[in-house]
Scaffold this motif. Structure first.
Motif, PDB file in Angstrom:
ATOM      1  N   UNK B  31      -1.792  10.905   1.064  1.00 47.55           N
ATOM      2  CA  UNK B  31      -1.235  11.627  -0.085  1.00 47.55           C
ATOM      3  C   UNK B  31      -2.289  11.923  -1.145  1.00 47.55           C
ATOM      4  N   UNK B  32      -3.077  10.886  -1.455  1.00 38.65           N
ATOM      5  CA  UNK B  32      -4.107  11.080  -2.491  1.00 38.65           C
ATOM      6  C   UNK B  32      -5.166  12.080  -1.995  1.00 38.65           C
ATOM      7  N   UNK B  33      -5.460  12.004  -0.678  1.00 33.20           N
ATOM      8  CA  UNK B  33      -6.422  12.959  -0.105  1.00 33.20           C
ATOM      9  C   UNK B  33      -5.928  14.390  -0.202  1.00 33.20           C
ATOM     10  N   UNK B  34      -4.619  14.576   0.065  1.00 37.77           N
ATOM     11  CA  UNK B  34      -4.032  15.923  -0.023  1.00 37.77           C
ATOM     12  C   UNK B  34      -4.040  16.421  -1.471  1.00 37.77           C
ATOM     13  N   UNK B  35      -3.732  15.518  -2.406  1.00 36.98           N
ATOM     14  CA  UNK B  35      -3.737  15.905  -3.825  1.00 36.98           C
ATOM     15  C   UNK B  35      -5.128  16.362  -4.245  1.00 36.98           C
ATOM     16  N   UNK B  36      -6.131  15.594  -3.808  1.00 37.86           N
ATOM     17  CA  UNK B  36      -7.525  15.950  -4.141  1.00 37.86           C
ATOM     18  C   UNK B  36      -7.847  17.353  -3.633  1.00 37.86           C
ATOM     19  N   UNK B  37      -7.417  17.609  -2.393  1.00 42.27           N
ATOM     20  CA  UNK B  37      -7.716  18.928  -1.801  1.00 42.27           C
ATOM     21  C   UNK B  37      -7.017  20.043  -2.564  1.00 42.27           C
ATOM     22  N   UNK B  38      -5.738  19.781  -2.967  1.00 43.38           N
ATOM     23  CA  UNK B  38      -5.002  20.785  -3.738  1.00 43.38           C
ATOM     24  C   UNK B  38      -5.688  21.057  -5.067  1.00 43.38           C
ATOM     25  N   UNK B  39      -6.121  19.965  -5.727  1.00 42.13           N
ATOM     26  CA  UNK B  39      -6.819  20.125  -6.999  1.00 42.13           C
ATOM     27  C   UNK B  39      -8.077  20.957  -6.831  1.00 42.13           C
ATOM     28  N   UNK B  40      -8.786  20.676  -5.735  1.00 38.17           N
ATOM     29  CA  UNK B  40     -10.013  21.432  -5.460  1.00 38.17           C
ATOM     30  C   UNK B  40      -9.699  22.918  -5.330  1.00 38.17           C
ATOM     31  N   UNK B  44     -10.831  25.936  -7.720  1.00 37.57           N
ATOM     32  CA  UNK B  44     -11.556  27.069  -7.120  1.00 37.57           C
ATOM     33  C   UNK B  44     -10.919  28.390  -7.557  1.00 37.57           C
ATOM     34  N   UNK B  45      -9.569  28.438  -7.496  1.00 32.89           N
ATOM     35  CA  UNK B  45      -8.855  29.666  -7.875  1.00 32.89           C
ATOM     36  C   UNK B  45      -9.093  29.966  -9.355  1.00 32.89           C
ATOM     37  N   UNK B  46      -8.958  28.918 -10.194  1.00 33.20           N
ATOM     38  CA  UNK B  46      -9.124  29.117 -11.642  1.00 33.20           C
ATOM     39  C   UNK B  46     -10.537  29.611 -11.946  1.00 33.20           C
ATOM     40  N   UNK B  47     -11.530  28.976 -11.321  1.00 36.53           N
ATOM     41  CA  UNK B  47     -12.915  29.386 -11.571  1.00 36.53           C
ATOM     42  C   UNK B  47     -13.157  30.834 -11.139  1.00 36.53           C
ATOM     43  N   UNK B  48     -12.601  31.192  -9.991  1.00 34.65           N
ATOM     44  CA  UNK B  48     -12.835  32.559  -9.496  1.00 34.65           C
ATOM     45  C   UNK B  48     -12.175  33.576 -10.411  1.00 34.65           C
ATOM     46  N   UNK B  49     -10.955  33.247 -10.923  1.00 33.57           N
ATOM     47  CA  UNK B  49     -10.271  34.156 -11.854  1.00 33.57           C
ATOM     48  C   UNK B  49     -11.093  34.286 -13.134  1.00 33.57           C
TER      49      UNK B  49
END
Lengths: 188, 196
Positions: B31-40, B44-49
């Motif tokens: 679960x924590x691994x999936x959360x980390x990936x989602x945050x990443x 990434x999306x926010x930075x690209x925008x």
């Protein structure tokens, strides 16, 4: 069962945590067993299981519904185990080809020896023997594919398999005869 | 006691049903691994925008400063003027092209209407006085009258001795053209007589 899995997969594709939990509960035990086959110990197996399931959830959109979902998860787990193996085993030892004695193993061994004990035997093998044996004997890959997966020659794969077989057979024979003598003693 | 030659099968069968329960912390780690990936991914999306917005802003700012800079402001002020010129040019072009299409008699009549000047000026006048041209068409006597007045003017100029002025030279040409026109006009008149 099929419908249930399909619904769970749909939920996982949407990223729903409850579906992910259901999927994990459904497959974790079986996959833990697979991971234990490839790992040298429980800790490594747990790591592989964890990485494998994260991969399953992040790449579940790539599952097109063709073929059994259990097989798809199993392949991911095996690939994760192989990745770990490649990282840990950069140097390969080429061992001599040994013919194993195929006469002494009995069919009711499984009645005497538990799965847990068989697993312990596999885990005692060196990483390369273990991996080659699992890929060939359990997963059913041909030597050519195993050689490509592990970046070794086909000859090495064959020799590793026969060496692994000899070692496992010795252990099975030893444990089996031990159990048999115990049974005989008990009868007496 | 059946003998099984294949150790592979023993392990296949023996491990097929083996499914121990993994420890509970594995699921927590997943679960924590999936959360980390989602945050990443979100990062990434926010930075690209953000990057695309800043690039757009930079280009936009550059564009506006380019347009509203003082040097360009004059250019904007002058722009209508240049536009007018181009319009005139176009008009003259249109005139010249339309002139080519006009019949000879129309051309001649228009030159007759004009009081000297260059050919281009005449052309412009034709464009401006199109209805008049039609009038002249309907009244073939008019241009002849105008021609007469022009001839008298030229004679006056000649008598005054302003021989070297360019306007005179051009008028001389006009006179020549008029002479030719007279002949064509007569022809047209002849045609007019024939048509009814």
């Amino acid at each position: 069962m099929k419908k249930e899995i399909d619904e769970i997969i749909k939920g996982c594709k949407k990223g729903r945590p409850d579906s992910q939990k259901k999927l994990y509960d459904m497959f974790s035990k079986k996959m833990y067993g697979v991971c234990l086959q490839y790992a040298k110990d429980y800790t490594e197996a747990e790591d592989v299981l964890q990485e494998g399931f994260i991969k399953v959830f992040t790449k579940i959109n790539q599952y097109d519904g063709k073929g059994a979902f259990g097989g798809w998860i199993r392949r991911i787990m095996v690939n994760c185990a192989l990745e770990k193996f490649r990282k840990q085993n950069n140097l390969f030892t080429v061992s001599e080809i040994c013919e194993y004695d195929s006469k002494l193993v009995c069919d009711d061994i499984l009645a005497e020896i538990s799965s847990k004990e068989l697993l312990d035997m596999i885990q005692e093998l060196t990483p390369q023997y273990r991996t080659v044996f699992n890929l060939y004997a359990i997963e059913g890959y041909p030597h050519q594919e195993i050689a490509e997966m592990l970046n070794i020659t086909e000859g090495t794969s064959k020799s590793n398999l026969s060496r692994a077989r000899v070692i496992l057979q010795e252990k099975v024979k030893e444990l089996y005869s031990e159990r048999k003598s115990n049974v005989k003693l008990k009868i007496k | 006691m059946a003998i099984n030659n294949n150790i592979d099968k023993i392990f296949q069968k023996g491990l097929d049903d083996y499914s121990p329960k993994p420890p509970g912390f594995v699921w927590d780690n997943i679960q924590s691994g999936l959360k980390k990936q989602n945050n990443k991914r979100q990062k990434h999306i926010i930075y690209s925008i953000a990057a695309s917005v800043t690039i757009l802003l930079a280009f936009g700012a550059g564009y506006y400063t380019h347009i509203f800079s003082p040097s360009k402001a004059n250019g904007v002020a002058n722009a209508p003027h240049t536009n007018e010129i181009t319009v005139e040019d176009n008009a003259s072009d249109i005139n010249s092209s339309s002139l080519r299409e006009l019949k000879n008699d129309v051309e001649i009549q228009s030159i007759q209407n004009s009081e000297g000047g260059s050919k281009y000026e005449n052309n412009n006048r034709i464009f401006g006085n199109e209805p008049e041209i039609e009038d002249t068409k309907s009244n073939p006597n008019k241009p002849i009258d105008a021609d007469k007045t022009k001839e008298s003017k030229i004679k006056r100029v000649k008598s005054e001795g302003v021989l070297l002025s360019p306007s005179f030279a051009s008028e001389g040409k006009v006179v020549k053209a008029n002479e030719n026109k007279d002949s064509t006009e007569n022809g047209n008149q002849f045609n007019d007589c024939q048509t009814p």
